[in-house]
Design an enzyme around this catalytic site. Structure first.
Site, PDB file in Angstrom:
ATOM      1  CG  ASN A  68       4.520 -37.540   0.573  1.00  0.00           C
ATOM      2  OD1 ASN A  68       4.778 -36.570   0.332  1.00  0.00           O
ATOM      3  ND2 ASN A  68       3.505 -38.524   0.045  1.00  0.00           N
TER       4      ASN A  68
ATOM      5  N   GLY B 167      10.983 -39.371  -2.728  1.00  0.00           N
ATOM      6  CA  GLY B 167       9.558 -39.489  -1.865  1.00  0.00           C
ATOM      7  C   GLY B 167       9.633 -38.608  -0.835  1.00  0.00           C
TER       8      GLY B 167
ATOM      9  CG  MET C 152      -2.539  -6.985   9.420  1.00  0.00           C
ATOM     10  SD  MET C 152      -0.841  -6.783   8.986  1.00  0.00           S
ATOM     11  CE  MET C 152      -1.006  -6.241   7.277  1.00  0.00           C
TER      12      MET C 152
ATOM     13  CB  CYS D 251       7.071 -39.299  -6.877  1.00  0.00           C
ATOM     14  SG  CYS D 251       7.702 -40.261  -5.651  1.00  0.00           S
TER      15      CYS D 251
ATOM     16  NE  ARG E 267      -4.997   3.786   3.678  1.00  0.00           N
ATOM     17  CZ  ARG E 267      -5.063   3.972   2.630  1.00  0.00           C
ATOM     18  NH1 ARG E 267      -4.670   4.776   1.692  1.00  0.00           N
ATOM     19  NH2 ARG E 267      -5.752   2.695   1.804  1.00  0.00           N
TER      20      ARG E 267
ATOM     21  CD  GLU F 107      10.441 -44.119  -0.140  1.00  0.00           C
ATOM     22  OE1 GLU F 107       9.285 -43.366   0.199  1.00  0.00           O
ATOM     23  OE2 GLU F 107      10.560 -45.143  -0.635  1.00  0.00           O
TER      24      GLU F 107
ATOM     25  NE  ARG G 265       5.605 -47.031  -4.170  1.00  0.00           N
ATOM     26  CZ  ARG G 265       4.780 -46.175  -3.157  1.00  0.00           C
ATOM     27  NH1 ARG G 265       5.585 -44.929  -2.774  1.00  0.00           N
ATOM     28  NH2 ARG G 265       3.712 -46.277  -2.829  1.00  0.00           N
TER      29      ARG G 265
ATOM     30  NE  ARG H 217      -6.162  -4.870  -2.931  1.00  0.00           N
ATOM     31  CZ  ARG H 217      -6.857  -4.435  -2.049  1.00  0.00           C
ATOM     32  NH1 ARG H 217      -6.223  -4.352  -0.765  1.00  0.00           N
ATOM     33  NH2 ARG H 217      -7.911  -4.952  -1.661  1.00  0.00           N
TER      34      ARG H 217
ATOM     35  CE  LYS I 147      -3.783  -0.420   2.607  1.00  0.00           C
ATOM     36  NZ  LYS I 147      -4.173  -0.544   3.776  1.00  0.00           N
TER      37      LYS I 147
ATOM     38  CB  SER J 261      11.472 -41.116  -8.057  1.00  0.00           C
ATOM     39  OG  SER J 261      10.334 -40.347  -7.720  1.00  0.00           O
TER      40      SER J 261
ATOM     41  CE1 TYR K 289       9.372 -37.804 -11.891  1.00  0.00           C
ATOM     42  CE2 TYR K 289      11.288 -38.375 -13.249  1.00  0.00           C
ATOM     43  CZ  TYR K 289      10.374 -38.706 -12.156  1.00  0.00           C
ATOM     44  OH  TYR K 289      10.557 -39.656 -11.527  1.00  0.00           O
TER      45      TYR K 289
ATOM     46  CG  HIS L 198     -13.918 -10.340   4.649  1.00  0.00           C
ATOM     47  ND1 HIS L 198     -14.548 -11.476   4.874  1.00  0.00           N
ATOM     48  CD2 HIS L 198     -12.863 -10.167   5.063  1.00  0.00           C
ATOM     49  CE1 HIS L 198     -13.354 -11.891   5.572  1.00  0.00           C
ATOM     50  NE2 HIS L 198     -12.415 -11.239   5.369  1.00  0.00           N
TER      51      HIS L 198
ATOM     52  N   GLY M 273      -7.984  -6.841   4.371  1.00  0.00           N
ATOM     53  CA  GLY M 273      -8.727  -7.199   5.614  1.00  0.00           C
ATOM     54  C   GLY M 273      -8.329  -7.744   6.837  1.00  0.00           C
TER      55      GLY M 273
HETATM   56  P1  ADP Z   1      -7.569  -2.211   3.892  1.00  0.00           P
HETATM   57  O1  ADP Z   1      -6.003  -2.534   3.765  1.00  0.00           O
HETATM   58  O2  ADP Z   1      -8.321  -3.077   4.860  1.00  0.00           O
HETATM   59  O3  ADP Z   1      -8.167  -1.828   2.451  1.00  0.00           O
HETATM   60  P2  ADP Z   1      -7.227   0.558   4.157  1.00  0.00           P
HETATM   61  O4  ADP Z   1      -5.908   1.200   4.783  1.00  0.00           O
HETATM   62  O5  ADP Z   1      -7.171   0.730   2.610  1.00  0.00           O
HETATM   63  O6  ADP Z   1      -7.428  -0.517   4.748  1.00  0.00           O
HETATM   64  O7  ADP Z   1      -8.376   1.432   4.673  1.00  0.00           O
HETATM   65  C1  ADP Z   1      -9.658   1.381   4.776  1.00  0.00           C
HETATM   66  C2  ADP Z   1     -10.486   2.331   4.286  1.00  0.00           C
HETATM   67  O8  ADP Z   1     -10.418   3.681   4.731  1.00  0.00           O
HETATM   68  C3  ADP Z   1     -10.396   2.540   2.778  1.00  0.00           C
HETATM   69  O9  ADP Z   1     -11.602   2.279   2.228  1.00  0.00           O
HETATM   70  C4  ADP Z   1      -9.453   3.386   2.191  1.00  0.00           C
HETATM   71  O10 ADP Z   1     -10.020   3.781   1.168  1.00  0.00           O
HETATM   72  C5  ADP Z   1     -10.030   4.448   3.640  1.00  0.00           C
HETATM   73  N1  ADP Z   1      -9.118   5.563   3.992  1.00  0.00           N
HETATM   74  C6  ADP Z   1      -7.618   5.173   4.183  1.00  0.00           C
HETATM   75  N2  ADP Z   1      -7.203   6.370   4.233  1.00  0.00           N
HETATM   76  C7  ADP Z   1      -8.044   7.173   4.024  1.00  0.00           C
HETATM   77  C8  ADP Z   1      -7.807   8.853   4.094  1.00  0.00           C
HETATM   78  N3  ADP Z   1      -6.607   9.188   4.262  1.00  0.00           N
HETATM   79  N4  ADP Z   1      -8.842   9.457   3.762  1.00  0.00           N
HETATM   80  C9  ADP Z   1      -9.848   8.783   3.501  1.00  0.00           C
HETATM   81  N5  ADP Z   1     -10.294   7.487   3.406  1.00  0.00           N
HETATM   82  C10 ADP Z   1      -9.235   6.680   3.924  1.00  0.00           C
HETATM   83 MG    MG Z   2      -7.756  -0.612   1.195  1.00  0.00          MG
HETATM   84 MG    MG Z   3       7.272 -43.632   0.635  1.00  0.00          MG
END
Ligand code: ADP
Ligand code: MG
Ligand code: MG
Length: 875
Positions: free
Chosen positions: A768, A766, A103, A831, A92, A745, A617, A336, A22, A764, A851, A454, A101
């Site tokens: 596992n 193995g 963190m 394998c 962020r 193996e 085998r 991204r 990010k 070969s 292979y 999500h 989502g």
């Molecule tokens: P995630 O990685 O979970 O998407 P983000 O860091 O992207 O978390 O942020 C969560 C939400 O908050 C996103 O919708 C993002 O666009 C919004 N957001 C983050 N920073 C700002 C900011 N500076 N101003 C307005 N909205 C923000």
């Molecule tokens: Mg985001």
């Molecule tokens: Mg074996």
């Protein structure tokens, strides 16, 4: 001195390791001159320092943060905590690899009970100011102080109820003030102290909380599922706030440059007016489509479409973007590479090459081999589908067909799945806490949320069917049932079926059918085949598996486990007779009955592989696995064999071993009962002669001796094979090439591979058994132990799933080097289960393997992974 803080202007996209995805992309977009709110990123190294320093932020890093903040403040002309003109920021999270989502992020930081008044006056918008404040209190309370979000939600609902409204937008300034009052009380009641008013304290606490969120349970689980190392750490971006919640000319949204479900080249996304942050994905109101933005704000739409195009061309990949509109002004908040379905990934890859945006190699490198799984998964049988009636429709969030019993919590779904049930997870909406349940489920259904919710995003990543936004259903998670519009009740354990491609939900079980592969898929696979240098074979014991694998591109069989051929009813009898035989004569008589079956099986495999090598085998498992267990079974078998039941029972007991995995199995069987190896060789050679006689593609059978630990052992068994084979060939008066090789193996085999290669024409691996024996960890009992090892961070991965390149890998290297030293042209293959795992495949490529061999449905994954490995090795 290490630099821990980078302004967006100082970074770029290549700095992902340091700035996180990010942060690096915010920097890159800033460099491209796009409208990005100003800010800076605290590096992943600072996160690792935080952990090294016992979860504290070192004074020099703190100073660097505040120095950079001061610089930014002076450029912006606003100050954190200044009621006259407040600077508010978002804090962020962002790791190297995108972990959507997993963190935490905190918005509107810098507000307190004084600043909020200033902000209201400055913007002449009291509702907006208090709406921002209540959001901040919730996020700070939840993320930093671990006060359950539900406690705030409850108060929010209460205020809405008093007012008699449903939507957040229906609350006015006075209502928002009331909400804030209640939230501050929730905070104080739970923490025993008032909400922190000092923005600097707020900031440092928020940064620490983001660092901590790197190690929350759901992030750890996500990393394990996606092969992300725990020592990468997360970066933290601190960014000036822009406001989508300033009224009807403001809004926030997410969009993809192409359709993430189909790959179609068309802007695709959703937005919500008068909303902030996660509102769109959290499903609080039903969002509008990005096409509608064209009508609502044509100029903003045009600008956004142009930026989207710029970004896609710049990154040469489909982008997933977050944006906010503040009083008619567009801001870019994130970009991204977009997660997409496997089908979309194929289409985007092919079209981007056709458009000249990518080379074939680029396209191959951008694909995720594991994702191919989803393409190879079933759809509903059309006839069965016609007969089925839909009980409701939702959004087709992630394609594929799934059928199973419904469960309403992630835990219940997981437990039922562990008991062997096919389950579907039904939730109002999912959150990252539901990850384990989603993983256990065949498919996911949610009551709320859009195509970018999500549930939708995570399910697509998992290649799993998902229907979101089934708003007609009344879902009672706590009471474990849902009601359809016409009042029909579906309870926990009931069967339903989901079509993730249409959004239709059906009652009961619907038959599914195998996937058909698209032209795009075939094209991508062709490219992969042009690029890769390593062959891909399959592990197959039946003609059916062999045919599937051949169609999926397998170039031979790397492992045929002959014991799997003995379990059919007619054969098991002869096989048991063989095991309980008292004399060699009796044993040979029993083997003679088995021989024609084996020979026919091998002929089938040779035909299916059309001239590609087939490695067979010799018998490997402990014999007692084939004997009856219960008294009743013993009595029945005794009758069939015309034996005294007591005698048979005693014999069964005598076969029992304390440690069968390390017992009488593998080539040890051939050493004690050479006639077994003789019979199997005879079957293989006869089958090859018969098939080659037909004049089609000529097969060169490869006979593989399992569980060798000492060269003399291999020499002994090889003698049996060669004597038997050569006699048959001489008698038939024809020419037949065949090879004799061994599994590596047992660690001792790896260590003495130079000697073993004197006898073996191929190795070969193995992996596992090799992993099990190198770790001294039984793969059948590892589950319970591993749970504790993940928890304590001793292991991040299951070594039986992901090859341990450090220890097991070292043995493999020793064996490969040793083998080649003695026999430079020796063939090396793998394998074990690892043969279908992309990172393990890359390792095998680096060792110069001939292979990899994997289960049939993993063959395309291996082809792609082998191509990627070849490209990486060239670089
Ligand atoms: P995630 O990685 O979970 O998407 P983000 O860091 O992207 O978390 O942020 C969560 C939400 O908050 C996103 O919708 C993002 O666009 C919004 N957001 C983050 N920073 C700002 C900011 N500076 N101003 C307005 N909205 C923000
Ligand atoms: Mg985001
Ligand atoms: Mg074996």
């Amino acid at each position: 001195m290490t630099k821990y803080v980078y302004k967006f202007k100082e970074g770029n996209a290549s700095m992902k390791n340091l700035l996180g995805g990010k942060g690096a992309n915010l920097a890159e977009m800033t460099g491209l001159g796009l409208p990005v709110p100003r800010g800076f990123t605290i590096t992943t190294e600072a996160c690792n320092r935080y952990y090294d320093d016992n979860k504290t932020i070192a004074p020099e890093i703190e100073k660097e943060i505040f120095d950079t903040l001061a610089e930014t403040e002076s450029i912006v002309g606003k100050k954190l905590g200044d009621p006259a003109d407040p600077y508010l920021v978002s804090v962020r999270s962002g790791a190297r690899a995108s972990m959507p989502g997993m963190m935490d992020t905190i918005l509107n930081l810098g507000l307190n009970s004084e600043v909020v008044i200033g902000l209201a006056g400055l913007t002449n918008n009291e509702r907006f100011a208090y709406d921002s404040y209540r959001r901040f209190i919730t996020m700070f309370g939840d993320v930093v102080m671990e006060i359950p979000k539900s406690k705030f939600d409850k108060e929010f609902e209460a205020v809405k109820a008093v007012k008699g409204v449903k939507l957040d937008t229906e609350l006015d300034a006075e209502d928002m003030k009331e909400v804030v009052k209640r939230f501050l009380k929730v905070y104080e009641d739970n923490k025993g102290e008032p909400f922190p008013q000092d923005p600097k304290i707020q900031l440092m606490e928020a940064i620490k909380a983001v660092f901590r969120s790197w190690n929350n349970d759901r992030a750890i689980l996500y990393r394990r599922m996606n092969d992300i190392p725990g020592n990468w750490g997360t970066a933290v971006s601190v960014q000036e706030m822009v406001y989508g919640n300033m009224g009807e000319t403001s809004g926030t949204g997410v969009a993809f440059t192409r359709n993430p479900a189909t790959g179609e080249k068309k802007l695709y996304g959703e937005f919500l007016m008068n909303a902030q942050g996660e509102d769109v994905v959290a499903g609080i109101r039903t969002p509008q489509t990005i096409d509608q933005l064209r009508e609502v704000m044509p100029e903003v739409y045009e600008q956004f479409a142009k930026i989207a195009n710029t970004l896609e061309t710049h990154y040469k990949d489909m982008q997933d973007m977050e944006f906010t509109i503040e009083r008619g002004r567009l801001f870019m908040l994130q970009t991204r590479n977009g997660k997409r379905t496997a089908a979309a990934a194929m289409r985007v890859a092919v079209e981007m090459v056709e458009e000249g945006l990518n080379t074939k190699e680029d396209a191959i490198m951008k694909l995720d081999p594991k994702q191919l799984d989803a393409l190879l998964h079933p759809t509903f049988d059309p006839a069965a589908l016609k007969a089925a009636s839909a009980i409701t429709h939702g959004l087709p969030a992630s394609p594929g067909a799934a059928t199973g019993r419904i469960y309403f919590t992630a835990d219940d779904a997981k437990t039922a799945n562990e008991l062997g049930e096919k389950v579907l997870l039904v939730r109002l909406e999912t959150s990252p806490e539901d990850l384990a349940g989603m993983d256990a489920a065949q498919g996911i259904l949610t009551g709320r949320g859009g195509m970018t919710s999500h549930a939708a995003v995570v399910a697509r990543g998992m290649g799993k069917c998902c229907i979101s936004g089934c708003s007609e259903l009344i879902i009672k998670e706590e009471d474990k049932y849902f009601l359809t519009k016409d009042g029909r009740k579906f309870e926990e354990g009931d069967w339903i079926s989901l079509d993730g491609s249409t959004g239709a939900v059906y009652e009961g079980r619907i038959a599914t059918q195998e996937a058909t592969l698209s032209g795009n898929f075939r094209k991508v696979m062709e490219w992969a085949d042009e690029i890769r240098t390593m062959q891909v074979r399959t592990n197959a014991d039946t003609v059916r598996d062999a045919r599937v694998a051949f169609d999926l591109g397998a170039e031979g069989i790397g492992l045929c486990r002959t014991e799997h051929m003995f379990f059919e009813t007619e054969r098991i009898f002869a096989f048991r007779q063989m095991i309980v035989a008292k004399t060699e004569e009796q044993r040979r008589a029993a083997l003679a009955k088995i021989l024609p079956y084996q020979q026919k099986d091998f002929e089938g495999l040779f035909h299916a592989m059309k001239g590609f090598p087939v490695t067979i085998r010799l018998l490997d498992p402990p014999l007692h696995e084939f004997l009856p267990q219960t008294d009743e079974e013993i009595r029945d078998l005794a009758r069939e064999l015309n034996m005294d039941p007591e005698e048979l029972k005693d014999f069964t007991i005598s076969l029992h071993e304390l440690n069968p995995m390390l017992g009488h199995r593998g080539c040890r069987l051939a050493v004690t009962y050479p006639e077994i190896a003789e019979m199997q060789t005879e079957a293989i050679i006869n089958a090859a002669i018969n098939v080659n006689k037909e004049g089609g593609p000529q097969v060169v059978p490869e006979i593989m001796v399992p569980l060798v630990c000492e060269v003399k052992e291999l020499k002994f068994v090889k003698n049996i094979i060669v004597k038997t084979a050569d006699a048959i060939i001489a008698k038939a008066g024809i020419k037949l090439a065949y090879k004799v090789g061994t599994m590596i193996e047992i660690p001792r085999a790896a260590l003495t591979a130079d000697e073993i290669a004197g006898e073996a024409e191929f190795f070969s691996f193995g992996t596992n058994d090799l992993t099990q024996m190198t770790y001294g960890l039984s793969r059948d009992d590892a589950g319970k132990i591993l749970e504790a090892y993940y928890r304590t961070k001793i292991f991040e991965n299951d070594p039986t799933a992901k090859l341990d390149t450090v220890g097991v890998g070292r043995l493999m290297r020793i064996a490969a080097d040793g083998g080649r030293a003695t026999r430079p042209d020796i063939h090396l293959g793998i394998c074990g289960e690892h043969g279908g795992d992309p990172s393990s495949i890359e390792f095998c490529n680096s060792l110069g393997f001939t292979y990899v061999s994997c289960s049939p449905f993993r063959v395309p994954i291996a082809r792609l992974a082998a191509a990627q490995a070849a490209v990486r090795q060239r670089k």
